[in-house]
Design an enzyme around this catalytic site. Structure first.
Site, PDB file in Angstrom:
ATOM      1  N   PRO A  18      -3.270  -3.665   5.603  1.00 10.31           N
ATOM      2  CA  PRO A  18      -1.881  -3.922   5.196  1.00 10.31           C
ATOM      3  C   PRO A  18      -0.823  -3.296   6.103  1.00 10.31           C
ATOM      4  O   PRO A  18      -0.080  -2.398   5.694  1.00 10.31           O
ATOM      5  CB  PRO A  18      -1.836  -3.340   3.784  1.00 10.31           C
ATOM      6  CG  PRO A  18      -2.816  -2.218   3.823  1.00 10.31           C
ATOM      7  CD  PRO A  18      -3.925  -2.696   4.731  1.00 10.31           C
ATOM      8  N   CYS A  19      -0.721  -3.797   7.320  1.00 12.17           N
ATOM      9  CA  CYS A  19       0.266  -3.251   8.254  1.00 12.17           C
ATOM     10  C   CYS A  19       1.700  -3.542   7.811  1.00 12.17           C
ATOM     11  O   CYS A  19       2.633  -2.873   8.260  1.00 12.17           O
ATOM     12  CB  CYS A  19       0.011  -3.777   9.661  1.00 12.17           C
ATOM     13  SG  CYS A  19      -0.004  -5.564   9.772  1.00 12.17           S
TER      14      CYS A  19
END
Length: 178
Positions: free
Chosen positions: A147-148
């Site tokens: 989940p950047c």
């Protein structure tokens, strides 16, 4: 996936892929037998699938809608629909040791939480590597799985996102509701 295999654009690798429409646009995913190797998001399905074919030009790439939809796609679509948190999914990507360290730290960010690039740099024990952390986020080939989008600049704003800042904003808002 080894860096050498990725550099050879997947030569000798068998990769299955599928695509679907989601509430936040089209989603194309690809996987080896070891895990997900690509997640692409966007408004143009043909463009996403062409990017995948180019990225893994020499792989044995074949559509596998049924198997991947059962395994992965439905979980991602449910997540993007705001119905369920994203489950832990295996991935198989080319990465340096530093990228893997950053990506593992990103996976520890709780749903609905945002942190700064400098927070991640400190969390992995490299407080001066803020730009390197940002680069690791930018080169993440499995968006959502890692989940950047939960990482923002310390100075404010959303920063960048490979799939567009508006999608990053939508993801963050959707996660606030889960």
């Amino acid at each position: 996936m080894s860096p050498a295999t990725y550099k050879r654009r997947g030569k000798g690798e068998a990769i299955r892929y599928t695509s679907a429409n989601s509430p936040l646009g089209y989603l194309t995913i690809a996987a080896t037998t070891r895990g997900i190797c690509s997640v692409k998001l966007g408004d143009d399905l043909t463009k996403l699938e062409n990017e995948l074919r180019n990225e893994f030009r020499y792989a044995l790439l074949h559509r596998a809608d049924d198997k991947l939809q059962e395994w992965i796609l439905q979980a991602l679509v449910d997540y993007l629909s705001g119905k369920l948190p994203l489950p832990e999914l295996p991935y198989d990507v080319k990465a340096t040791a530093f990228q893997l360290q950053v990506w593992e730290a990103l996976k520890q960010i709780p749903l609905g939480t945002i942190v700064s690039y400098s927070d991640v740099a400190c969390a992995i024990g490299h407080p001066t590597a803020v730009r390197a952390v940002a680069r690791a986020c930018a080169t993440n080939p499995v968006a959502l799985i890692i989940p950047c989008h939960r990482v923002l600049p310390k100075t404010g704003g959303l920063g960048g996102y490979r799939w567009g800042v508006s999608l990053k904003q939508a993801l963050l808002e959707m996660e606030q509701q889960l």
